[in-house]
Scaffold this motif. Structure first.
Motif, PDB file in Angstrom:
ATOM      1  N   ARG A 160       1.434   0.066 -11.921  1.00 58.31           N
ATOM      2  CA  ARG A 160       1.775  -0.583 -10.602  1.00 58.31           C
ATOM      3  C   ARG A 160       2.545  -1.266 -10.075  1.00 58.31           C
ATOM      4  O   ARG A 160       2.821  -1.003  -9.288  1.00 58.31           O
ATOM      5  CB  ARG A 160       0.444  -0.731 -10.740  1.00 58.31           C
ATOM      6  N   ILE A 161       3.070  -1.859 -11.221  1.00 64.18           N
ATOM      7  CA  ILE A 161       3.970  -2.379 -10.280  1.00 64.18           C
ATOM      8  C   ILE A 161       5.367  -2.020 -10.131  1.00 64.18           C
ATOM      9  O   ILE A 161       6.284  -2.112  -9.377  1.00 64.18           O
ATOM     10  CB  ILE A 161       4.339  -3.746 -11.135  1.00 64.18           C
ATOM     11  N   GLN A 162       6.038  -0.745 -10.685  1.00 64.30           N
ATOM     12  CA  GLN A 162       6.832   0.237 -10.537  1.00 64.30           C
ATOM     13  C   GLN A 162       6.648   0.920  -9.143  1.00 64.30           C
ATOM     14  O   GLN A 162       7.633   0.900  -8.422  1.00 64.30           O
ATOM     15  CB  GLN A 162       7.073   1.818 -11.748  1.00 64.30           C
ATOM     16  N   PHE A 163       5.618   1.116  -8.945  1.00 61.97           N
ATOM     17  CA  PHE A 163       4.698   1.637  -8.100  1.00 61.97           C
ATOM     18  C   PHE A 163       5.233   1.018  -6.510  1.00 61.97           C
ATOM     19  O   PHE A 163       6.087   1.143  -5.526  1.00 61.97           O
ATOM     20  CB  PHE A 163       3.561   2.327  -7.725  1.00 61.97           C
ATOM     21  N   SER A 164       4.361  -0.520  -6.163  1.00 63.85           N
ATOM     22  CA  SER A 164       4.606  -0.584  -5.793  1.00 63.85           C
ATOM     23  C   SER A 164       6.202  -1.276  -5.369  1.00 63.85           C
ATOM     24  O   SER A 164       6.544  -1.677  -4.171  1.00 63.85           O
ATOM     25  CB  SER A 164       3.935  -2.076  -5.980  1.00 63.85           C
ATOM     26  N   GLU A 190       7.619   1.750  -3.735  1.00 67.46           N
ATOM     27  CA  GLU A 190       7.576   1.979  -2.179  1.00 67.46           C
ATOM     28  C   GLU A 190       8.335   0.693  -1.155  1.00 67.46           C
ATOM     29  O   GLU A 190       7.974   1.424   0.027  1.00 67.46           O
ATOM     30  CB  GLU A 190       6.184   1.877  -1.900  1.00 67.46           C
ATOM     31  N   GLN A 242      -1.356   0.655 -17.437  1.00 68.98           N
ATOM     32  CA  GLN A 242      -2.155   0.943 -15.833  1.00 68.98           C
ATOM     33  C   GLN A 242      -1.043  -0.093 -15.364  1.00 68.98           C
ATOM     34  O   GLN A 242      -0.550   0.412 -13.774  1.00 68.98           O
ATOM     35  CB  GLN A 242      -3.612   0.788 -16.102  1.00 68.98           C
ATOM     36  N   ALA A 243      -0.755  -1.360 -15.629  1.00 67.42           N
ATOM     37  CA  ALA A 243      -0.385  -2.779 -14.433  1.00 67.42           C
ATOM     38  C   ALA A 243       1.294  -2.224 -14.619  1.00 67.42           C
ATOM     39  O   ALA A 243       1.597  -2.439 -13.793  1.00 67.42           O
ATOM     40  CB  ALA A 243      -0.976  -4.213 -15.104  1.00 67.42           C
ATOM     41  N   GLN A 281      -5.234   6.483  -7.801  1.00 64.48           N
ATOM     42  CA  GLN A 281      -5.000   4.982  -8.360  1.00 64.48           C
ATOM     43  C   GLN A 281      -4.067   4.512  -7.180  1.00 64.48           C
ATOM     44  O   GLN A 281      -3.452   3.545  -7.423  1.00 64.48           O
ATOM     45  CB  GLN A 281      -4.938   5.412 -10.268  1.00 64.48           C
ATOM     46  N   PHE A 282      -3.322   5.539  -7.190  1.00 70.98           N
ATOM     47  CA  PHE A 282      -1.949   5.862  -6.412  1.00 70.98           C
ATOM     48  C   PHE A 282      -1.801   5.976  -4.612  1.00 70.98           C
ATOM     49  O   PHE A 282      -0.729   5.422  -3.943  1.00 70.98           O
ATOM     50  CB  PHE A 282      -0.852   5.990  -6.375  1.00 70.98           C
TER      51      PHE A 282
END
Length: 186
Positions: free
Chosen positions: A69-73, A76, A65-66, A107-108
């Motif tokens: 989230r880092i990849q998404f951030s 983006e 999950q973490a 979540q995103f």
């Protein structure tokens, strides 16, 4: 998508790291077999490898999950991320997390209908993308229209491939370079 390690943005990153060094560390986590998995910084890693320079990396303890989230951030914040890259990333996340689309969208921070559109675009045919010089320029709206045609007409993919091949032949015969926007319009 092809082209992430080429083009103006990549060349600027390469030039910056070549001149100034790598200022921002990539983020990795340890794999079970002693390797590392990149959470953020794939293009910086590629640049350092091309320049044959050591890579500044930060190792973090990250669960799935973490990591996502880092990849998404990171993605983006990129100005040049394409709709299809985002779509394929979301599809990979869905497959990896085994959660519902609604849960992942929440979540995103993505609207569920937008998330559903991205999952649809994730099925965009590779054979069409391979014909495009700059597939990252394919925006959401044209990609959605193409997917609608493909889903409703069994011969649409071949018709699109033929049109792209005809366009390529015509610009080659004219001695002009292919225009990435014109390719998408085709």
């Amino acid at each position: 998508l092809r082209g992430r390690s080429e083009g103006r943005e990549f060349d600027e990153l390469l030039g910056d790291i070549e001149t100034n060094g790598q200022n921002d560390a990539i983020t990795v986590r340890r794999g079970g077999d002693g390797t590392f998995e990149v959470a953020a910084g794939r293009r910086r890693l590629e640049v350092c490898n091309r320049l044959q320079r050591p890579v500044l990396a930060r190792v973090r303890e990250l669960d799935d999950q973490a990591m996502l989230r880092i990849q998404f951030s990171e993605n983006e914040r990129r100005a040049d991320i394409s709709a299809l890259e985002r779509a394929r990333w979301f599809a990979e996340v869905r497959d990896r997390l085994k959660s519902t689309a609604k849960e992942i969208a929440a979540q995103f921070g993505v609207d569920p209908s937008t998330f559903s559109l991205y999952l649809r675009l994730a099925r965009f045919p590779d054979e069409i993308l391979e014909r495009l010089d700059e597939p990252q320029r394919l925006a959401v709206l044209p990609a959605r229209r193409i997917m609608e045609v493909i889903e409703n007409e069994p011969v649409a993919v071949q018709r699109i491939l033929d049109a792209l091949d005809d366009y390529r032949r015509s610009v080659t015969e004219a001695g002009s370079p292919a225009d990435p926007i014109a390719q998408i319009d085709v």
